[in-house]
Write a protein that holds these residues in place. Structure first.
Motif, mmCIF file in Angstrom:
data_model
loop_
_atom_site.group_PDB
_atom_site.id
_atom_site.type_symbol
_atom_site.label_atom_id
_atom_site.label_comp_id
_atom_site.label_asym_id
_atom_site.label_seq_id
_atom_site.Cartn_x
_atom_site.Cartn_y
_atom_site.Cartn_z
ATOM 1 N N GLY A 189 -49.508 -8.478 -2.853
ATOM 2 C CA GLY A 189 -50.906 -8.136 -2.666
ATOM 3 C C GLY A 189 -51.055 -6.824 -1.932
ATOM 4 N N VAL A 190 -52.302 -6.506 -1.563
ATOM 5 C CA VAL A 190 -52.609 -5.279 -0.836
ATOM 6 C C VAL A 190 -52.214 -5.458 0.626
ATOM 7 C CG1 VAL A 190 -54.441 -3.715 -0.124
ATOM 8 C CG2 VAL A 190 -54.498 -4.764 -2.414
ATOM 9 N N THR A 191 -51.437 -4.518 1.123
ATOM 10 C CA THR A 191 -51.027 -4.589 2.519
ATOM 11 C C THR A 191 -51.490 -3.341 3.251
ATOM 12 O OG1 THR A 191 -48.864 -3.640 2.009
ATOM 13 C CG2 THR A 191 -49.036 -6.031 2.023
ATOM 14 N N GLN A 192 -51.912 -3.519 4.494
ATOM 15 C CA GLN A 192 -52.408 -2.419 5.303
ATOM 16 C C GLN A 192 -51.683 -2.385 6.634
ATOM 17 O OE1 GLN A 192 -56.979 -3.354 4.175
ATOM 18 N NE2 GLN A 192 -56.688 -1.484 5.390
ATOM 19 N N SER A 193 -51.531 -1.146 7.152
ATOM 20 C CA SER A 193 -50.935 -0.994 8.471
ATOM 21 C C SER A 193 -51.541 0.209 9.181
ATOM 22 C CB SER A 193 -49.411 -0.809 8.342
ATOM 23 O OG SER A 193 -49.118 0.382 7.624
ATOM 24 N N PRO A 194 -51.613 0.157 10.505
ATOM 25 C CA PRO A 194 -51.342 -1.007 11.346
ATOM 26 C C PRO A 194 -52.511 -2.008 11.262
ATOM 27 C CG PRO A 194 -52.183 0.786 12.676
ATOM 28 C CD PRO A 194 -52.069 1.329 11.285
ATOM 29 N N LEU A 238 -54.376 5.641 8.650
ATOM 30 C CA LEU A 238 -54.229 4.253 8.236
ATOM 31 C C LEU A 238 -53.570 4.227 6.864
ATOM 32 C CD1 LEU A 238 -57.812 3.019 9.231
ATOM 33 C CD2 LEU A 238 -55.747 3.107 10.634
ATOM 34 N N ARG A 239 -52.737 3.229 6.634
ATOM 35 C CA ARG A 239 -51.959 3.182 5.410
ATOM 36 C C ARG A 239 -52.238 1.928 4.587
ATOM 37 N NH1 ARG A 239 -49.103 5.630 9.424
ATOM 38 N NH2 ARG A 239 -48.299 7.700 8.895
ATOM 39 N N CYS A 240 -52.055 2.076 3.286
ATOM 40 C CA CYS A 240 -52.361 0.982 2.368
ATOM 41 C C CYS A 240 -51.384 1.000 1.204
ATOM 42 C CB CYS A 240 -53.786 1.148 1.844
ATOM 43 S SG CYS A 240 -54.242 0.013 0.514
ATOM 44 N N SER A 241 -50.816 -0.140 0.914
ATOM 45 C CA SER A 241 -50.009 -0.304 -0.299
ATOM 46 C C SER A 241 -50.809 -1.132 -1.289
ATOM 47 C CB SER A 241 -48.686 -1.001 0.025
ATOM 48 O OG SER A 241 -47.870 -0.179 0.809
ATOM 49 N N SER A 242 -51.005 -0.598 -2.466
ATOM 50 C CA SER A 242 -51.843 -1.293 -3.442
ATOM 51 C C SER A 242 -51.088 -2.453 -4.081
ATOM 52 C CB SER A 242 -52.313 -0.321 -4.527
ATOM 53 O OG SER A 242 -51.212 0.231 -5.206
ATOM 54 N N GLN A 243 -51.845 -3.323 -4.705
ATOM 55 C CA GLN A 243 -51.237 -4.446 -5.412
ATOM 56 C C GLN A 243 -50.425 -3.918 -6.586
ATOM 57 O OE1 GLN A 243 -53.489 -8.069 -5.672
ATOM 58 N NE2 GLN A 243 -53.024 -8.290 -7.834
ATOM 59 N N LEU A 267 -61.005 -1.285 5.506
ATOM 60 C CA LEU A 267 -60.480 -2.094 4.414
ATOM 61 C C LEU A 267 -60.013 -1.218 3.269
ATOM 62 C CD1 LEU A 267 -63.339 -4.756 4.315
ATOM 63 C CD2 LEU A 267 -61.058 -5.071 5.257
ATOM 64 N N CYS A 268 -58.891 -1.580 2.732
ATOM 65 C CA CYS A 268 -58.365 -0.946 1.532
ATOM 66 C C CYS A 268 -58.454 -1.958 0.402
ATOM 67 C CB CYS A 268 -56.919 -0.531 1.779
ATOM 68 S SG CYS A 268 -56.037 0.031 0.325
ATOM 69 N N ALA A 269 -58.803 -1.483 -0.783
ATOM 70 C CA ALA A 269 -58.879 -2.358 -1.949
ATOM 71 C C ALA A 269 -58.252 -1.648 -3.136
ATOM 72 C CB ALA A 269 -60.328 -2.712 -2.253
ATOM 73 N N SER A 270 -57.568 -2.396 -3.967
ATOM 74 C CA SER A 270 -56.980 -1.789 -5.160
ATOM 75 C C SER A 270 -57.532 -2.450 -6.415
ATOM 76 C CB SER A 270 -55.456 -1.868 -5.115
ATOM 77 O OG SER A 270 -54.997 -3.194 -5.325
ATOM 78 N N SER A 271 -57.428 -1.707 -7.483
ATOM 79 C CA SER A 271 -57.836 -2.214 -8.785
ATOM 80 C C SER A 271 -57.031 -1.476 -9.847
ATOM 81 C CB SER A 271 -59.336 -2.021 -9.018
ATOM 82 O OG SER A 271 -59.705 -0.677 -8.836
ATOM 83 N N GLY A 272 -57.025 -2.035 -11.056
ATOM 84 C CA GLY A 272 -56.188 -1.456 -12.095
ATOM 85 C C GLY A 272 -56.988 -0.997 -13.291
ATOM 86 N N THR A 273 -56.432 -0.059 -14.028
ATOM 87 C CA THR A 273 -57.052 0.396 -15.266
ATOM 88 C C THR A 273 -57.180 -0.773 -16.225
ATOM 89 O OG1 THR A 273 -56.000 2.538 -14.981
ATOM 90 C CG2 THR A 273 -56.866 2.031 -17.164
#
Lengths: 114, 116
Positions: A3-8, A21-26, A90-96
């Motif tokens: 899933g989407v992960t955020q740090s810190p 702030l950092r975010c890894s998308s799904q 908040l970070c959110a991801s979505s896909g094409t």
């Protein structure tokens, strides 16, 4: 599927400082959106990144900036912090090809500015 | 510009009672409508959506919402709530003709608390 992960998850800064702030998308998602959620309020759209370019921006000043990397992860940078920047980011991801408006959110980074 | 108003900031109910969370929106263009839910210590997640077609939409856990264009409303209902429905619920809109699929305008949220 990751899933989407955020740090810190939490951080404290003082006025005038800068924060990243950092975010890894799904997995499989190529679009990242950032939101600011002040206490007791709904999330407010900051901007969206698609294929490493900003693709839509809300009503936030230029000291809010971002990046998206080739692996679709993203950073939110805020310069010259102000007390009112204290919020949950908040970070959110979505896909094409996904459903419009269907966003997958991380749990957020809580920023406190003193 | 778009705006979303959730008319109740907190709604306490007893288990197995019906509930309605109210949402009104304002927009000069056609919109898509959403309800997101945030359970304690979790991220926001999509509960249900209206994009087109039938104005009554349902979620897998028994919630439903009806798009009323004339009243610009998208109220969320459940005929019988469970303790596990305790969460904060956010109504949101998106420009149906836009290209920024991640740009949602959210309401202020409604905290639903289900008591035993």
């Amino acid at each position: 599927e990751t899933g989407v992960t955020q740090s810190p998850t939490h951080l404290i800064k003082t006025r005038g400082q800068q924060v990243t702030l950092r975010c890894s998308s799904q997995s499989g998602h190529n679009t990242v959106s950032w939101y600011q959620q002040a206490l007791g309020q709904g999330p407010q759209f900051i901007f969206q990144y698609y294929r490493e370019e900003e693709n839509g921006r809300g009503n936030f000043p230029p000291r809010f900036s971002g990046l998206q990397f080739p692996n679709y992860s993203s950073e939110l940078n805020v310069n010259a912090l102000e007390l009112d920047d204290s919020a949950l980011y908040l970070c959110a991801s979505s896909g094409t090809g996904g459903i419009p408006g269907e966003l997958f959110f991380g749990e957020g980074s809580r920023l406190t500015v003193l | 510009a778009q705006s979303v108003t959730q008319l109740d900031s907190q709604v306490p109910v007893f288990e197995e009672a019906p509930v309605e969370l109210r949402c009104n929106y304002s927009s000069s263009v056609s919109v898509y409508l959403f309800w997101y839910v945030q359970y304690p210590n979790q991220g926001l997640q999509l509960l249900l959506k209206y994009l087109s077609g039938s104005t009554l939409v349902e979620s897998i856990n028994g919630f439903e919402a009806e798009f009323n264009k004339s009243q610009t409303s998208f109220h969320l209902r459940k005929p019988s709530v469970h303790i596990s429905d305790t969460a904060e619920y956010f109504c949101a809109v998106m420009n149906a003709g836009g290209t920024s699929y991640g740009k949602l305008t959210f309401g202020q949220g409604t905290i639903l608390t289900v008591h035993p």
